[in-house]
Design an enzyme around this catalytic site. Structure first.
Site, PDB file in Angstrom:
ATOM      1  N   CYS A 256       0.793  -1.242   0.000  1.00  0.00           N
ATOM      2  CA  CYS A 256       0.000   0.000   0.000  1.00  0.00           C
ATOM      3  C   CYS A 256       0.823   1.289   0.000  1.00  0.00           C
ATOM      4  CB  CYS A 256      -0.945  -0.002   1.194  1.00  0.00           C
ATOM      5  SG  CYS A 256      -2.224  -1.272   1.054  1.00  0.00           S
ATOM      6  N   LYS A 317       6.773  -6.746   6.679  1.00  0.00           N
ATOM      7  CA  LYS A 317       6.714  -6.577   8.130  1.00  0.00           C
ATOM      8  C   LYS A 317       6.408  -7.942   8.737  1.00  0.00           C
ATOM      9  CE  LYS A 317       1.864  -5.313   8.563  1.00  0.00           C
ATOM     10  NZ  LYS A 317       0.921  -4.395   9.169  1.00  0.00           N
TER      11      LYS A 317
END
Ligand SMILES: NC(=O)c1ccc[n+]([C@@H]2O[C@H](COP(=O)([O-])OP(=O)(O)OC[C@H]3O[C@@H](n4cnc5c(N)ncnc54)[C@H](O)[C@@H]3O)[C@@H](O)[C@H]2O)c1
Length: 422
Positions: A256, A317
């Site tokens: 994103c 992540k």
């Protein structure tokens, strides 16, 4: 309870489908990937997302969740059709709306009268109108309902959002969409479509800015001899700043932030505003990848040519298997381009990626390595046997791109340690 079609069974679509079915709605979720639809119909969830398996299983068993191939096969009985398809970056940095348009073209002819089409994909300002045009239906309203979930805690975030944003000029359609979130406690903000679309981009751009800001502060800390860990602690207690997103690292990435920040620069530019601040945020992020690669080079003695480098972490992540636009992969690419022999391990990445064949365990990649680089903040990395790691490495040297490891404990074991901003 409503009949909902969800178009797209990816991170957002699958979470949306499973959570709406959990809230009691009847959900049909469509994808164009045959294997994905077949697997999901048997309860096989193709992504790593806490709690998602259980909700998909619950929906299938209780008959409130079905998976079908093709958007048109989901929309025929739908009161609401949620568009959750990709909006990747186009060649000029703008958002590519072709998936949205294709999906709208597929469902347009089959949607029942008075259906509401809801855009959950992240789309540029004006897309609500664009979808209306493609649908070509006077009786169907298009509403913007952007999604703010974080990968890794998608189910939790969908069911416990900070806010629900609904953008529509049609108050009754907005109220109908708000009613779908029965059982979810959150402020509901109803705006015009352009404002809802802008809220999503502005939120992502702000978060990316916060990370780039702290990475820049980390660079200042290195230059002046301060410790960024203490600096962010001191900053974060200020309620106007807060502790969230104040962790320096290898740069932001994922599916994103990179595309959305570039899209917002493009949106602003097209509207006549030069968003130099956000362009600077993107530049700082790009520099951060190079700063981490430079730390590894310095740690290796000035050249990476032929140097064996062990990498822990490939996902963008922790707690997700998503490697799209991962900073770790960018940095691995930079190291490899300088001639490093990179071996990598990630708990969630099992297959080959970006020319790498990830190892099955974190220790084997350290065998003979001259530098170990931590690029994803997986908690389990903190609890490994560092005496064993030191014994395996040719030189016990760590570049901790996430400030994850215990620096004094490593130094006691003879490691040379370099973090970010300390
Ligand atoms: N991933 C996130 O964390 C996140 C968070 C908030 C918003 N968003 C936005 O949500 C949107 C979707 O993102 P994602 O990460 O879920 O993408 P994704 O790539 O994981 O999933 C998209 C799915 O849509 C399917 N698809 C494409 N065209 C289709 C069609 N015509 N009919 C049916 N299925 C179709 C694809 O096969 C894929 O499975 C994007 O606009 C993204 O920016 C993503």
């Amino acid at each position: 309870m409503a009949q909902i079609a969800v178009i797209g069974a990816g991170y957002v679509g699958l979470t949306t489908a499973a959570c709406f079915s959990h809230l009691g709605h009847d959900v049909v979720c469509a994808d164009i990937d045959e294997g994905r639809v077949a697997g999901l119909s048997k309860g096989e969830v193709p992504i790593v997302e806490a709690g998602l398996d259980a909700l998909v299983k619950e929906g299938l068993e209780e008959g409130r969740l079905r998976f079908v191939l093709g958007a048109e096969n989901a929309a025929a009985d739908a009161e609401f059709a949620y568009l959750c398809v990709p909006t990747p970056q186009g060649e000029d940095g703008s958002a590519d709306l072709s998936y949205i348009e294709t999906a709208a073209r597929q469902i347009g002819p089959v949607l029942p009268t008075e259906a509401v089409v809801v855009n959950k994909s992240t789309v540029p300002v004006g897309s609500t109108r664009a979808v209306e045009r493609v649908l070509g239906r006077d009786d169907v309203v298009v509403v913007s309902n952007p999604e703010f979930l974080r990968e890794g805690s998608a189910v939790h975030d969908f069911l416990n959002p900070d806010r629900i944003v609904i953008g529509s000029d049609d108050q009754s359609a907005a109220v109908r969409v708000a009613a779908l979130y029965i059982g979810v406690t959150a402020p509901i903000i109803v705006t015009d479509p352009a404002s809802a679309e802008t809220i999503k981009y502005a939120s992502n751009a702000f978060l990316a800015s916060k990370i780039s800001f702290v990475n820049a502060i980390a660079a200042v800390c290195e230059a002046v001899g301060a410790d960024v860990k203490d600096v962010v602690l001191g900053m974060g207690y200020d309620k106007r700043i807060g502790h969230e997103f104040l962790r320096p690292g290898p740069g932001w990435g994922g599916s994103c932030f990179p595309k959305d920040s570039k899209a917002l620069v493009h949106i602003a530019d097209s509207a006549g505003y030069a968003f130099d601040l956000l362009a600077g945020v993107i530049t700082v992020n790009e520099e951060q990848f190079h700063r981490v690669a430079a730390k590894v080079r310095t740690m290796a003695g000035g050249s990476l040519d032929g140097v064996r480098v062990a990498v822990w972490g490939l996902t963008f992540k922790a707690r997700t298997d998503d490697t799209r636009d991962s900073p770790a992969l960018r940095i691995v690419g930079l190291l490899a381009a300088e001639g490093a022999d990179v071996r990598a391990y990630d708990p969630a990445v099992k297959g080959p990626i970006a020319g790498l064949e990830p190892a099955a365990d974190p220790y084997s990649v350290c065998d003979g390595a001259e530098v170990l680089v931590v690029l994803t903040e997986w908690d389990e990395f903190r609890w490994l046997d560092f005496d064993k790691v030191a014994g395996l490495m040719a030189e016990p040297r760590v570049v901790d791109g996430r400030n994850l490891l215990d620096k004094p404990a490593l130094e006691r074991r003879g490691f040379s340690y370099v973090g970010i901003g300390r």
